[in-house]
Design an enzyme around this catalytic site. Structure first.
Site, PDB file in Angstrom:
ATOM      1  N   SER A  34       0.829  -1.207   0.000  1.00  0.00           N
ATOM      2  CA  SER A  34       0.000   0.000   0.000  1.00  0.00           C
ATOM      3  C   SER A  34       0.867   1.261   0.000  1.00  0.00           C
ATOM      4  O   SER A  34       1.658   1.473  -0.900  1.00  0.00           O
ATOM      5  CB  SER A  34      -0.963  -0.036   1.188  1.00  0.00           C
ATOM      6  OG  SER A  34      -1.932   0.973   1.076  1.00  0.00           O
ATOM      7  N   ASP A  52      -2.379   6.496  -3.799  1.00  0.00           N
ATOM      8  CA  ASP A  52      -1.188   5.801  -3.306  1.00  0.00           C
ATOM      9  C   ASP A  52      -0.788   4.671  -4.267  1.00  0.00           C
ATOM     10  O   ASP A  52      -1.488   4.424  -5.260  1.00  0.00           O
ATOM     11  CB  ASP A  52      -1.410   5.315  -1.872  1.00  0.00           C
ATOM     12  CG  ASP A  52      -2.394   4.167  -1.761  1.00  0.00           C
ATOM     13  OD1 ASP A  52      -3.114   3.908  -2.741  1.00  0.00           O
ATOM     14  OD2 ASP A  52      -2.452   3.526  -0.696  1.00  0.00           O
ATOM     15  N   ASP A 112      -0.953   1.427  -4.573  1.00  0.00           N
ATOM     16  CA  ASP A 112      -1.883   0.392  -5.021  1.00  0.00           C
ATOM     17  C   ASP A 112      -3.277   0.958  -5.284  1.00  0.00           C
ATOM     18  O   ASP A 112      -4.223   0.209  -5.502  1.00  0.00           O
ATOM     19  CB  ASP A 112      -1.935  -0.774  -4.032  1.00  0.00           C
ATOM     20  CG  ASP A 112      -2.531  -0.404  -2.689  1.00  0.00           C
ATOM     21  OD1 ASP A 112      -2.282   0.723  -2.225  1.00  0.00           O
ATOM     22  OD2 ASP A 112      -3.232  -1.240  -2.085  1.00  0.00           O
ATOM     23  N   ASP A 142      -5.641   2.369  -3.568  1.00  0.00           N
ATOM     24  CA  ASP A 142      -6.815   2.179  -2.725  1.00  0.00           C
ATOM     25  C   ASP A 142      -7.077   3.412  -1.861  1.00  0.00           C
ATOM     26  O   ASP A 142      -8.203   3.651  -1.442  1.00  0.00           O
ATOM     27  CB  ASP A 142      -6.731   0.902  -1.882  1.00  0.00           C
ATOM     28  CG  ASP A 142      -5.585   0.884  -0.881  1.00  0.00           C
ATOM     29  OD1 ASP A 142      -4.732   1.791  -0.905  1.00  0.00           O
ATOM     30  OD2 ASP A 142      -5.530  -0.059  -0.066  1.00  0.00           O
TER      31      ASP A 142
END
Length: 568
Positions: free
Chosen positions: A142, A300, A302, A304
């Site tokens: 993440s 960010d 990834d 999410d």
């Protein structure tokens, strides 16, 4: 097992590559301790840690070990025929780890649908649901620094694992040797046998169809020619899909931060690829000022989480907290759905116990019930499923203060692709009215009072870190403070036992089973103490309300000093 013994066992293993063995041989005693003091703990968020060789590091052997444990749990559940979906982000080693997971699943007879290249986390959640998979794996850390990687695990509803399944996997991993336990089938053989297939544009199209269905469908041509948006993916997975959806809703003047549109797990242009960190937006602000942009958005690695920056009264760009961003978006969704007649019966908004109470005020003012959950979208997904399956409400929005937002029925995790679209749409909606998002926030504060929040992170690194975290939580639980920074504690909520205590009474809370303490103070402030589930730190949330910003800042300063004493 002591760390020196574990180190020696790894050094002797025939499964190590020459470079891995060289890495071990180069370690001093302190590095050996850090790499072998224990195993990475498998929890509901899966695994996350610094990359490197060792039991306490993220590497291909740890990935295979965890995947074998996961495969065994899937086989026991009787759902192996449904297969799984596998995704990965831009981080160093992510594709290698994703393929390794598919190879273990294939050796266990479980088919994997693997994304052909990196994709956003919400698309993995979508794929699990869309293809009717038994589970999913996403290789990502993440928003963590470049040294980290992780292994997120999902169940058949597209949400991250519930605690019972995470516990089953952890127990099975404890029974398996890290080297001899995992079964492995080379990916080329798995492909030939139909045990590995690749996902690409067809899945993107299906996902984007659902994302765009969340748009209000309004015609923004009145402002579309002049409204300017700057976007950055921070070198991550949002670089294709987010610009696409912004163009589709009518953004004609989209400026992307070119240096950060290049996927790169070393994140060369930022200290931290985290939209919660305003410093990461330096290049975006420079571009926005150069082109005269109205709005900045960043996702960010990834994709999410998403953060925004808006112009204040002076014309300077300022960050918007995750709490306030969620409040603005909730207010926008309520208003536009009421306006278009698209509001369902018995609408519900979900937030976490550490998210601002301003969200509840806005929701209830708009005729929407607001319900708290524990921190983490797996709990929001669980609550959404429970409410809707029982016919007790329709969830229109879910969010937490750490820049995560979820709408729609096609994902069960935070989703920066959809949120980026709705946030930009919201900014244009206010622009049509001659307002900025700064103006919109001030209107909300004028109506409900001023709310301000701050999170204090107490890092507890090293071998003693976890022990110190446990000691602090035990001390606070056994000796609850009667006052915090001179303000009387009115109520103590212990979410581990599910008990709320005041001087007059003790009552049961709706939530229990999570190691969190919440103090409600006489002045309306809430202070929440919670160990992080993914990092070696304790988070102390300070949620204030007051007559104005100055009043809230004064309170935060006082309570922050109280929180920082525990770092000594």
């Amino acid at each position: 097992m002591d760390f020196f013994k574990a180190y020696d066992e790894w050094l002797k293993s025939e499964k190590l590559t020459d470079s891995e063995r060289d890495e071990l041989l180069a370690m001093d005693d302190e590095e050996k301790k850090a790499a072998f003091y224990g195993n990475l703990e498998f929890g509901t968020a899966g695994l996350r840690g610094v990359m490197g060789v060792g039991t306490a590091r993220m590497n291909i052997h740890v990935i295979r070990h965890a995947t074998q444990g996961f495969a065994d749990v899937i086989l026991r559940s009787g759902t192996a025929d449904m297969g799984i979906a596998i995704c990965y982000d831009c981080r160093i080693g992510s594709r290698e780890f994703a393929v390794a997971a598919a190879e273990v699943m294939a050796a266990n007879g479980i088919k994997s649908r693997v994304f052909e290249s990196m994709r956003p986390t919400p698309e993995l959640s979508f794929a699990v649901r869309h293809y009717g998979c038994a589970a999913g794996i996403n290789v990502t850390a993440s928003h963590n620094p470049k040294e980290y990687n992780g292994y997120k695990v999902y169940w058949s509803d597209g949400a991250q694992l519930p605690p019972d399944k995470a516990g089953e996997i952890a127990a099975r991993m404890a029974e398996l040797d890290v080297f001899s336990g995992p079964k492995v089938m080379p990916v080329s053989e798995a492909e030939a046998k139909g045990l590995v297939t690749w996902l690409g544009e067809e899945t993107d199209s299906a996902f984007l169809h659902e994302v765009l269905a969340q748009s209000s469908g309004r015609d923004f041509s009145a402002v579309g020619d002049s409204f300017k948006v700057v976007y950055t993916p921070f070198h991550g997975t949002g670089y294709r899909l987010i610009p696409y959806v912004l163009n589709r809703i009518g953004v004609k003047k989209l400026y992307c931060v070119e240096e950060q549109m290049v996927p790169d797990g070393s994140f060369p242009t930022v200290k931290s690829p985290n939209p919660e960190d305003p410093q990461g937006f330096k290049l975006a602000i420079e571009l926005a000022d150069r082109v005269g942009a109205d709005f900045i958005i960043g996702s960010d690695p990834d994709a999410d989480r998403v953060g925004i920056m808006i112009r204040d009264k002076s014309g300077s760009f300022v960050p918007v907290s995750g709490n306030l961003t969620g409040v603005l978006l909730l207010d926008y969704i309520i208003k536009t759905r009421r306006e278009s007649g698209a509001m369902p019966e018995n609408p519900v908004a979900l937030k976490t116990i550490v998210t601002t109470e301003l969200a509840r005020r806005v929701a209830e003012d708009g005729g929407v019930r607001c319900i708290d959950t524990f921190t983490g979208f797996k709990f929001m997904a669980e609550k959404k499923n429970q409410l809707e399956e029982a016919g007790e409400g329709k969830v229109i929005f879910s969010y937490e203060e750490s820049y995560g937002y979820m709408v729609g029925d096609y994902v069960r995790d935070k989703d920066a692709v959809t949120a980026s679209m709705l946030l930009t749409e919201m900014a244009m909606w206010y622009a049509e009215k001659g307002m900025t998002l700064f103006d919109a926030a001030q209107d909300i504060f004028s109506k409900f009072g001023y709310y301000l929040e701050k999170t204090v992170n107490l890092y507890m690194q090293g071998l003693d870190g976890l022990q110190n975290m446990k000691k602090l939580m035990c001390s606070l639980r056994e000796n609850p403070p009667e006052e915090i920074a001179g303000t009387h504690v009115q109520e103590v909520r212990d979410y581990l036992t599910g008990i709320s205590r005041t001087k007059k009474e003790e009552k049961k809370l709706e939530l229990s089973g999570s190691n969190v303490l919440k103090y409600i103070l006489d002045d309306g402030t809430a202070v929440v103490v919670r160990p992080s589930g993914t990092e070696p730190k304790i988070k102390i949330y300070i949620l204030t309300r007051g007559e104005d910003k100055g009043d809230c800042i004064e309170k935060i300063d006082r309570f922050e000093k109280w929180a920082e004493q525990f770092a000594e």
